[in-house]
Structures are given as C-alpha cells and as structure tokens.
Design a protein around this motif. Structure first.
Motif, mmCIF file in Angstrom:
data_model
loop_
_atom_site.group_PDB
_atom_site.id
_atom_site.type_symbol
_atom_site.label_atom_id
_atom_site.label_comp_id
_atom_site.label_asym_id
_atom_site.label_seq_id
_atom_site.Cartn_x
_atom_site.Cartn_y
_atom_site.Cartn_z
ATOM 1 N N VAL A 119 0.863 -1.185 0.000
ATOM 2 C CA VAL A 119 0.000 0.000 0.000
ATOM 3 C C VAL A 119 0.896 1.232 0.000
ATOM 4 O O VAL A 119 2.039 1.177 0.427
ATOM 5 N N THR A 120 0.335 2.331 -0.490
ATOM 6 C CA THR A 120 1.086 3.584 -0.501
ATOM 7 C C THR A 120 0.354 4.612 0.342
ATOM 8 O O THR A 120 -0.848 4.494 0.588
ATOM 9 N N ALA A 121 1.090 5.625 0.770
ATOM 10 C CA ALA A 121 0.511 6.700 1.572
ATOM 11 C C ALA A 121 -0.641 7.334 0.800
ATOM 12 O O ALA A 121 -0.547 7.569 -0.399
ATOM 13 N N GLY A 122 -1.750 7.561 1.492
ATOM 14 C CA GLY A 122 -2.911 8.187 0.867
ATOM 15 C C GLY A 122 -3.983 7.208 0.433
ATOM 16 O O GLY A 122 -5.135 7.601 0.232
ATOM 17 N N GLU A 123 -3.638 5.931 0.274
ATOM 18 C CA GLU A 123 -4.670 4.949 -0.084
ATOM 19 C C GLU A 123 -5.556 4.699 1.131
ATOM 20 O O GLU A 123 -5.094 4.716 2.259
#
Length: 143
Positions: A119-123
C-alpha cells in the motif's frame, strides 16, 4: 533537502525497524572539513523502543513520490491487517469496492503495524474488517 521532507530512520539497536520521520530544520552552516550539514529530524510517532542517546542512521527520501520515495513505509492500525492463506493482507477501498491486497509488514507495535510494501501513503484501507467482508464487496466510507 527541505523542512517536511520524508526521512527513514533506522536505530542501530533495531536494524530491521524502519521509522518514518520528517526534516524539521536545516542548520544553515556547513563544516567544510567534514563536508557535513546539521539537519534536525523528528519522528512521526514515538515508540517505546526509542530511547535518548540511541544511535540512528537516516535516509532522506524525495518529497514528490518518485524514485526512492516509493519505498516509504505506511503505518496502519493493527486491525487493518489480517492473515489469510499464510499472508498478511489488507482491504484497500477502490471505486467503492474492497480490494484484497497482500502487504509486507516491516514492524509491529502495540496497536499499529508498519507496512513496507503493498500500500502507498494516501490509499484508503478498511481499518476494522466487519465479519463477512470479502474481496470485491461494495463498501461505503464512514466519515
């Protein structure tokens, strides 16, 4: 380098634990003999394992999200990560649907986990899985 830039810290005592930080300030004087500049870095969240006088190494990340910044870690509630078929997974909300995604957990705290990949930041992720919620199910965000 600029204030607010993401930094990844690694304590010498816990080499496998990558701690998200940010640049607080850059001291505007350089030591020409050592080719160094002093930079003040702050932890995003303090952990009980972080003690005064510990040695730390830091890696500066690009602020724009390209290059090395993609390897940044994401901190999630422990309840967001579930074990399925021997893998750590989360449910990411995409277009109103829950999407099951495998993640790599870097470290685990009392009530949160640090995810290094998946996962990435903001998801947006499902913080607490309701019973019976499955991959592809329609979800509605609680605000």
């Amino acid at each position: 380098m600029e204030p607010g830039q993401p930094v990844e810290a690694t304590l010498d005592a816990y080499a496998d634990w990558k701690i998200p930080c940010k640049v607080i300030a850059i001291i505007p004087t350089a030591d020409r003999q050592k080719s160094t500049v002093k930079v003040r870095v702050g932890f995003d969240k303090l952990g009980p394992r972080i003690l005064p006088e510990m040695s730390v190494k830091v890696a500066f990340r690009e602020a724009g999200g390209t290059g090395p910044a993609a390897s940044r870690t994401v901190t999630l509630p422990k309840t967001a990560v579930q074990q399925q078929e021997g893998r750590d997974v989360v449910l990411v909300v995409q277009n109103g649907r829950a999407e099951r995604r495998a993640v790599t957990v870097s470290s685990t705290g009392a009530d949160e986990v640090v995810v290094g990949a998946g996962v990435t930041a903001g998801e947006r992720v499902v913080a607490e899985w309701p019973k019976g919620l499955a991959d592809g199910a329609a979800v509605r965000e609680k605000r």
